[in-house]
Structures are given as C-alpha cells and as structure tokens.
Write an enzyme that holds these catalytic residues in place. Sequence first.
Site, PDB file in Angstrom:
ATOM      1  N   HIS A  71       1.164   4.004   6.322  1.00 25.42           N
ATOM      2  CA  HIS A  71       0.447   5.281   6.380  1.00 25.42           C
ATOM      3  C   HIS A  71      -0.669   5.289   5.337  1.00 25.42           C
ATOM      4  O   HIS A  71      -0.692   4.464   4.428  1.00 25.42           O
ATOM      5  CB  HIS A  71       1.388   6.459   6.114  1.00 25.42           C
ATOM      6  N   LYS A  81      -0.262  10.184   1.975  1.00 27.80           N
ATOM      7  CA  LYS A  81       1.042  10.637   2.461  1.00 27.80           C
ATOM      8  C   LYS A  81       2.020  10.720   1.308  1.00 27.80           C
ATOM      9  O   LYS A  81       2.137   9.795   0.502  1.00 27.80           O
ATOM     10  CB  LYS A  81       1.571   9.706   3.553  1.00 27.80           C
TER      11      LYS A  81
END
Length: 252
Positions: A134, A138
């Site tokens: 990600h 995040k």
Amino acid sequence: MKIALLGTGNMGKAIANIAKSSGKHELVAELNAATTLSTDAFKDADVIVEVTAPDAFLTNLDLLLQADRPIVVGTTGWYNGIEHVKAKVLEANGSMLYAANFSLGVNIFFRLVHEAARFIAPFEDFDIAVSEQHHTGKIDAPSGTALKVAREILSALPSKTSIKTELPAKGKIQRDELLVSAIRLGSVFGQHSVHIDSSSDSILISHTAKNRQGFAQGAIEAAEWLVRDGGQKGFFSMDDFLNEILSSPEKK
C-alpha cells in the site's frame, strides 16, 4: 438515500464523488476529524458512512449509536475489539455493517483464496503465505484486507493455526504459522497476493486495485442494502450482504 459521511480523506472523497454522481443519493453531511460531533449532525441522514481511523471510530462509537442511524464502517485496524463493538451495537439495537474492503473484486478474491486453501489442505507439500503493498500514507499494517485474507486461509486450512505479521529476528517461521507481510511504497492503491508453493510448482493469486472507485461503489451498495425496508437491525459483515445478493434468484 441521504448519506452522512464521516471521514473526508482519500476514501471519503471517493465515496462522496460516487454518491454525488449517482443521481439518486444526497450527501447531507461531510464531517472530518476536526468536526465537533453531536447526534444533530446525523439527523437528516438515512445512513452514516464512517471512514476515519481506528481510534476515531472507537471514540465516536457511542455517539454514532445514539444517532440511531444504520452505520457502514470502512475503517479498519480496530478488529481486535470487534466483540466489544458487536456487543455495543446489539445492546443499542443498532444497525452496523463493516468490511475490511467493500470492493466486489476483492471479495471475489477472498472466496478464490478460501477455495485454494481448501484444495491444498490434503497435501502436506504445499505451503502458503500472504503479502500486501500500500501507499506510504496507510496507517495500519498489515492491512485489514490482508488480515481478512489470512482468516479465510485459516478457516479452510487446518495446518495453519495462527497469523504471524513479522519474521522473528532469529529462528524461523513455524509450519503452523501463516506469514502476512506488508510493504509501504509510494502511492500504491493496494495489492494483495497469496503465494502457494510446493516442491514441484508455485501458484500466485493476486488482486490489484487500480483506484478507490471499487471500494467507494461497494460501500454505497452496502449502505443501500443496510437501509432497505426501513433499516436492518444487527451487526453485519460484507459476507452477509454478498451471501444474500448471491442467493437472490433475480441476481442469478
């Protein structure tokens, strides 16, 4: 459907865009972490869509339940307290649906992974692991989606009994441990992979998100399901929503 959106980060913006462009939904409130919340903020809404952060969700839980509106929760990272949240919702006779990921593609991925784990269960030569990537913004790692993938594997593969989210500094991972690893890199929307390996071959099952639209659209559809017939009471997951959709004759 009148939506109160709690959380105006990237995911909140994607949900807002989908709702506004749908032609059939109205955003009656767009609230962020700086907003002083009260139940009045939700009085015009048919449903609350919550996409903030784990601590904020847990802090606001009592107030959200007091608002007496169905709640769709896209925030992850709070699942260690899921039984506490469930008890609160049921005690309040509330209505809540949560998901690690609302994307239809990801939920198909979950089911493919479950079946793959079930297929390899009789064969000792196969091993399995999970990885995810990600963007660097995040907060939680591994992602809620990756942990959901891991739970799907554990439910179908008796040889794996626990989840390991990091390798030991010394020693090795045990055969009954399922490794779930995370990478934070640039602006990657989200990529989840399941690696299956044996002495003869390897299998890779992977899902890559191209943007946040799939998640946002799924969250809206889940909200529509939750508010139908005046609102469904209870504590639901994405599986409850999908199982009903898949079993409905008109959807086949």
